[in-house]
Design an enzyme around this catalytic site. Sequence first.
Site, PDB file in Angstrom:
ATOM      1  N   CYS A  62     -28.213  17.595   2.614  1.00 41.17           N
ATOM      2  CA  CYS A  62     -27.750  18.091   3.859  1.00 41.17           C
ATOM      3  C   CYS A  62     -28.471  19.675   3.839  1.00 41.17           C
ATOM      4  CB  CYS A  62     -26.200  18.419   3.326  1.00 41.17           C
ATOM      5  SG  CYS A  62     -25.289  19.481   4.503  1.00 41.17           S
ATOM      6  N   CYS A 103     -20.495  16.112   6.597  1.00 41.34           N
ATOM      7  CA  CYS A 103     -20.609  16.385   5.199  1.00 41.34           C
ATOM      8  C   CYS A 103     -19.543  16.655   4.349  1.00 41.34           C
ATOM      9  CB  CYS A 103     -21.745  17.452   5.041  1.00 41.34           C
ATOM     10  SG  CYS A 103     -21.903  17.717   3.108  1.00 41.34           S
ATOM     11  N   CYS A 148     -19.635  20.271   2.449  1.00 43.54           N
ATOM     12  CA  CYS A 148     -19.606  21.790   3.465  1.00 43.54           C
ATOM     13  C   CYS A 148     -18.909  21.518   4.683  1.00 43.54           C
ATOM     14  CB  CYS A 148     -20.832  22.285   3.442  1.00 43.54           C
ATOM     15  SG  CYS A 148     -22.002  21.184   4.542  1.00 43.54           S
ATOM     16  N   CYS A 198     -26.507   7.783  13.131  1.00 41.47           N
ATOM     17  CA  CYS A 198     -27.510   8.542  13.903  1.00 41.47           C
ATOM     18  C   CYS A 198     -27.461  10.131  13.569  1.00 41.47           C
ATOM     19  CB  CYS A 198     -27.286   8.631  15.632  1.00 41.47           C
ATOM     20  SG  CYS A 198     -28.105   9.115  16.693  1.00 41.47           S
TER      21      CYS A 198
HETATM   22 ZN    ZN Z   1     -23.263  19.839   3.516  1.00 44.43          ZN
END
Ligand code: ZN
Length: 185
Positions: free
Chosen positions: A99, A147, A150, A170
């Site tokens: 991420c 995510c 976060c 995607c």
């Molecule tokens: Zn993250």
Amino acid sequence: MDRRGLLKALLAVPLAGTSWLAHAQKKGMAMVEELQQNWKTFLAAGTATPSADEPLKLAKEEWRKRLSPAAFHVMREEGTERAGTSPLDAEKRAGVFVCKGCDLPLFTSAMKFDSGTGWPSFFTTIPGVFTTKTDYYLIYPRTEYRCKRCDGHHGHIFKDGPPPTGLRYCNNGVALKFIAKEGKA
Ligand SMILES: [Zn+2]
């Protein structure tokens, strides 16, 4: 072949086909599970990565400082990058996609496939790294994923991916960072 034999043969074909397919599906899913469990083998030696259970919460202005304007727009305002703009779409080296907001590992290179859409696409993920939600921005429902660490927006899940999962994550390339297993990314 008599009529009865012919009938038997005709019946046997689809049945054999179905069981072969079920077998291939089962084998395929076992391979996907293995990819999920062994994801750390794609990490470059000595790479320290955070866990999804250590949340990273920042104020909007902090995110603005931490991310590029393009990444901020995608991750904190649920934007979508223009197709074909991410160099990560063509990334083929072995490694891990983390991420951009918090470095949580999300996918390995073995989970990636070329969808031809112009966005980095994956048929599965490292387990337990995303939360999902249905949105209706385009009228029809779509599954958005974020995510877990976060809460940054990454993309949408579509059901036109390759077997055995049939899924296509995607992902906006601007929300990802690639760590090559060998050498510098
Ligand atoms: Zn993250």
